[in-house]
Motif scaffolding. Structure first.
Motif, PDB file in Angstrom:
ATOM      1  N   VAL A 287      -7.763  -1.758  15.483  1.00 49.38           N
ATOM      2  CA  VAL A 287      -8.927  -1.357  14.675  1.00 49.38           C
ATOM      3  C   VAL A 287      -8.493  -0.450  13.528  1.00 49.38           C
ATOM      4  O   VAL A 287      -7.775   0.537  13.747  1.00 49.38           O
ATOM      5  N   ILE A 288      -8.926  -0.771  12.322  1.00 50.81           N
ATOM      6  CA  ILE A 288      -8.900   0.162  11.198  1.00 50.81           C
ATOM      7  C   ILE A 288     -10.315   0.693  11.063  1.00 50.81           C
ATOM      8  O   ILE A 288     -11.274  -0.086  10.993  1.00 50.81           O
ATOM      9  N   MET A 289     -10.478   2.015  11.056  1.00 51.39           N
ATOM     10  CA  MET A 289     -11.825   2.587  11.030  1.00 51.39           C
ATOM     11  C   MET A 289     -11.878   3.795  10.102  1.00 51.39           C
ATOM     12  O   MET A 289     -10.866   4.440   9.828  1.00 51.39           O
ATOM     13  N   HIS A 290     -13.083   4.070   9.621  1.00 47.15           N
ATOM     14  CA  HIS A 290     -13.264   5.240   8.753  1.00 47.15           C
ATOM     15  C   HIS A 290     -14.746   5.567   8.647  1.00 47.15           C
ATOM     16  O   HIS A 290     -15.608   4.697   8.829  1.00 47.15           O
ATOM     17  N   SER A 291     -15.039   6.832   8.357  1.00 49.69           N
ATOM     18  CA  SER A 291     -16.423   7.285   8.185  1.00 49.69           C
ATOM     19  C   SER A 291     -16.488   8.279   7.039  1.00 49.69           C
ATOM     20  O   SER A 291     -15.746   9.266   7.005  1.00 49.69           O
ATOM     21  N   VAL A 292     -17.376   8.002   6.087  1.00 50.50           N
ATOM     22  CA  VAL A 292     -17.600   8.850   4.908  1.00 50.50           C
ATOM     23  C   VAL A 292     -16.256   9.178   4.247  1.00 50.50           C
ATOM     24  O   VAL A 292     -15.921  10.335   3.997  1.00 50.50           O
ATOM     25  N   VAL A 293     -15.492   8.126   3.975  1.00 57.85           N
ATOM     26  CA  VAL A 293     -14.161   8.254   3.379  1.00 57.85           C
ATOM     27  C   VAL A 293     -14.020   7.340   2.164  1.00 57.85           C
ATOM     28  O   VAL A 293     -13.430   7.726   1.155  1.00 57.85           O
ATOM     29  N   TRP A 294     -14.567   6.133   2.254  1.00 62.01           N
ATOM     30  CA  TRP A 294     -14.320   5.094   1.260  1.00 62.01           C
ATOM     31  C   TRP A 294     -14.639   5.559  -0.151  1.00 62.01           C
ATOM     32  O   TRP A 294     -13.920   5.230  -1.107  1.00 62.01           O
ATOM     33  N   GLN A 295     -15.693   6.328  -0.322  1.00 61.57           N
ATOM     34  CA  GLN A 295     -16.118   6.764  -1.653  1.00 61.57           C
ATOM     35  C   GLN A 295     -15.110   7.687  -2.307  1.00 61.57           C
ATOM     36  O   GLN A 295     -15.090   7.835  -3.535  1.00 61.57           O
ATOM     37  N   TYR A 296     -14.263   8.333  -1.506  1.00 62.40           N
ATOM     38  CA  TYR A 296     -13.300   9.281  -2.049  1.00 62.40           C
ATOM     39  C   TYR A 296     -11.969   8.625  -2.423  1.00 62.40           C
ATOM     40  O   TYR A 296     -11.123   9.265  -3.049  1.00 62.40           O
ATOM     41  N   LEU A 297     -11.765   7.363  -2.044  1.00 63.86           N
ATOM     42  CA  LEU A 297     -10.497   6.696  -2.327  1.00 63.86           C
ATOM     43  C   LEU A 297     -10.495   6.109  -3.736  1.00 63.86           C
ATOM     44  O   LEU A 297     -11.484   5.522  -4.166  1.00 63.86           O
ATOM     45  N   PRO A 298      -9.392   6.237  -4.447  1.00 59.60           N
ATOM     46  CA  PRO A 298      -9.304   5.579  -5.764  1.00 59.60           C
ATOM     47  C   PRO A 298      -9.440   4.066  -5.626  1.00 59.60           C
ATOM     48  O   PRO A 298      -9.096   3.486  -4.590  1.00 59.60           O
ATOM     49  N   GLU A 299      -9.923   3.421  -6.675  1.00 54.61           N
ATOM     50  CA  GLU A 299     -10.155   1.983  -6.624  1.00 54.61           C
ATOM     51  C   GLU A 299      -8.877   1.228  -6.285  1.00 54.61           C
ATOM     52  O   GLU A 299      -8.899   0.269  -5.499  1.00 54.61           O
ATOM     53  N   GLU A 300      -7.761   1.633  -6.844  1.00 59.40           N
ATOM     54  CA  GLU A 300      -6.492   0.946  -6.582  1.00 59.40           C
ATOM     55  C   GLU A 300      -6.131   1.014  -5.109  1.00 59.40           C
ATOM     56  O   GLU A 300      -5.627   0.027  -4.531  1.00 59.40           O
ATOM     57  N   GLU A 301      -6.414   2.146  -4.488  1.00 60.77           N
ATOM     58  CA  GLU A 301      -6.103   2.289  -3.069  1.00 60.77           C
ATOM     59  C   GLU A 301      -7.037   1.433  -2.210  1.00 60.77           C
ATOM     60  O   GLU A 301      -6.617   0.808  -1.233  1.00 60.77           O
ATOM     61  N   ARG A 302      -8.311   1.374  -2.571  1.00 61.90           N
ATOM     62  CA  ARG A 302      -9.244   0.514  -1.850  1.00 61.90           C
ATOM     63  C   ARG A 302      -8.815  -0.947  -1.932  1.00 61.90           C
ATOM     64  O   ARG A 302      -8.887  -1.690  -0.943  1.00 61.90           O
ATOM     65  N   GLU A 303      -8.373  -1.374  -3.108  1.00 63.67           N
ATOM     66  CA  GLU A 303      -7.935  -2.760  -3.282  1.00 63.67           C
ATOM     67  C   GLU A 303      -6.705  -3.053  -2.422  1.00 63.67           C
ATOM     68  O   GLU A 303      -6.596  -4.148  -1.844  1.00 63.67           O
ATOM     69  N   ARG A 304      -5.778  -2.108  -2.321  1.00 62.60           N
ATOM     70  CA  ARG A 304      -4.600  -2.315  -1.483  1.00 62.60           C
ATOM     71  C   ARG A 304      -4.995  -2.460  -0.010  1.00 62.60           C
ATOM     72  O   ARG A 304      -4.450  -3.306   0.707  1.00 62.60           O
ATOM     73  N   ILE A 305      -5.936  -1.660   0.436  1.00 58.65           N
ATOM     74  CA  ILE A 305      -6.383  -1.744   1.827  1.00 58.65           C
ATOM     75  C   ILE A 305      -7.053  -3.085   2.087  1.00 58.65           C
ATOM     76  O   ILE A 305      -6.796  -3.748   3.105  1.00 58.65           O
ATOM     77  N   GLU A 306      -7.916  -3.510   1.180  1.00 59.55           N
ATOM     78  CA  GLU A 306      -8.596  -4.790   1.348  1.00 59.55           C
ATOM     79  C   GLU A 306      -7.597  -5.943   1.399  1.00 59.55           C
ATOM     80  O   GLU A 306      -7.723  -6.864   2.220  1.00 59.55           O
ATOM     81  N   ALA A 307      -6.576  -5.881   0.560  1.00 58.27           N
ATOM     82  CA  ALA A 307      -5.559  -6.934   0.556  1.00 58.27           C
ATOM     83  C   ALA A 307      -4.766  -6.921   1.854  1.00 58.27           C
ATOM     84  O   ALA A 307      -4.467  -7.987   2.428  1.00 58.27           O
TER      85      ALA A 307
END
Length: 370
Positions: A287-307
């Motif tokens: 499981v990868i999990m998170h709470s009230v975190v996504w909004q604080y991540l830079p867009e580039e980092e979010r894209e890397r996680i999604e990939a």
């Protein structure tokens, strides 16, 4: 005037990356609306006073820095940075003028009161602007527990290996030691010191059981609960209206002293990529999990996680599945949503519930409309 009557304090969805004076004003106005909608009147009144202070020349260097904020105030949670510092002053007993405020008394000239306090305690408050707030909260783990029951009901192995990004103090990583009452569905050790029973709305989650066979996390600035100074800082970010959160934090501190959570200091994308590159264990749901975190991540980092999740999901099997569980704010609806993806079989997001941001209630509606 009651804040609810002020049009400038209504919540308005906006670009989290917006900068400049108007973005600062909107960040404070949205924080006021957000606090009030979640029953945090004291914190709302403090943020309202800070908002009104923006158009004055008062507040010393701290307010000058806030007015000319160089980053994105919404993404940086700027209002909660200074609000946390003010709450810390109160908790330390260092500012008598704040006692009526945190006792729930509405000051007639809140902006002036806060300006006096900020100017008197400028050296103490300035460092609170340097980093994002830490809002680790055990109550949020009730949503994770409900999601795990839902995943087991979908046929995934009931042994979960937790990997939390933005883990802060690792309070949610210790959820194996917590007892939950989820709308009458009980899970977790019967003798647990930490007992979490959110107000449950709607049908209960599927009954069943799960076990946590591994738990690790990351944070760019982990909090050590066994360090009293760091624990005190975490207390300052608790909204004072939620007295049960202080009790839960104390219970988490006791748990951490017994067996501390495993938290790595590193960026979220690095952690996810490295974790998912390891060989999965058969019979375990990773499981990868998170709470009230996504909004604080830079867009580039979010894209890397999604990939990384998509690539690992393509390799997942029924014996070694992968799940993604998130409790995050929907910027359009101004509500927190518990959502799940899993591989193989459930590659698209399923919203399981909307929830109070600090775990006070959960409204269970699997597959409900967004």
């Amino acid at each position: 005037m009651e804040m609810a009557d002020r049009d400038d304090m209504k919540y308005e969805p906006g670009d989290p990356a917006a900068r400049g004076p108007e973005a600062v004003r909107r960040a404070f106005a949205n924080q006021v609306a957000y606090c009030r909608s979640n029953g945090a009147e004291v914190t709302a009144s403090v943020c309202e006073g800070l908002h009104d202070l923006l158009d004055s020349g008062r507040g010393g260097a701290a307010m000058r820095r806030i007015r000319k904020w160089q980053g994105a105030p919404l993404a940086d949670a700027l209002p909660l940075r200074i609000a946390g510092g003010l709450h810390a002053l109160h908790l330390d007993g260092a500012e008598p003028d704040l006692e009526p405020v945190y006792a729930g008394q509405r000051a007639s000239r809140m902006a002036d009161l806060l300006a006096d306090v900020i100017e008197r305690h400028e050296p103490f408050l300035m460092p609170w602007l340097d980093g994002p707030p830490q809002t680790n909260e055990a109550g949020r783990s009730a949503g994770f527990a409900a999601a795990f029951l839902w995943l087991v009901d979908r046929g995934l192995p009931g042994n979960f290996a937790l990997n939390e990004i933005g883990a802060s103090a690792g309070i949610n990583l210790m959820m194996r030691r917590y007892r939950y009452d989820l709308g009458g569905v009980h899970v977790g050790p019967a003798g647990a010191r930490m007992r979490i029973a959110p107000e449950w709305r709607g049908d209960p989650p599927p009954s069943g059981a799960f076990d946590i066979v591994g738990a690790q996390g990351c944070d760019i600035a982990p909090v050590d609960l066994t360090d009293e100074r760091q624990a005190s800082r975490l207390r300052a970010y608790i909204w004072p209206e939620y007295t049960e959160r202080f009790a839960r934090l104390d219970a988490a501190i006791v748990a951490a002293r017994t067996f501390p959570p495993e938290i790595e200091r590193c960026p979220a994308a690095d952690f996810v990529e490295r974790t998912l590159a390891t060989e999965p264990e058969a019979g375990v749901t990773r499981v990868i999990m998170h709470s009230v975190v996504w909004q604080y991540l830079p867009e580039e980092e979010r894209e890397r996680i999604e990939a990384a999740m998509a690539a690992a999901g393509a390799r997942a099997s029924a014996e070694s599945p992968l799940a993604w569980v998130a409790l995050e704010a929907n910027r359009d609806t101004h509500r927190h949503e518990l959502s799940v993806r899993y591989w193989p079989g459930g590659e698209t997001w399923t919203r399981l519930a909307v929830a109070h941001p600090h775990g006070a209630w959960i409204e269970w509606e699997p597959g409900g409309a967004g």
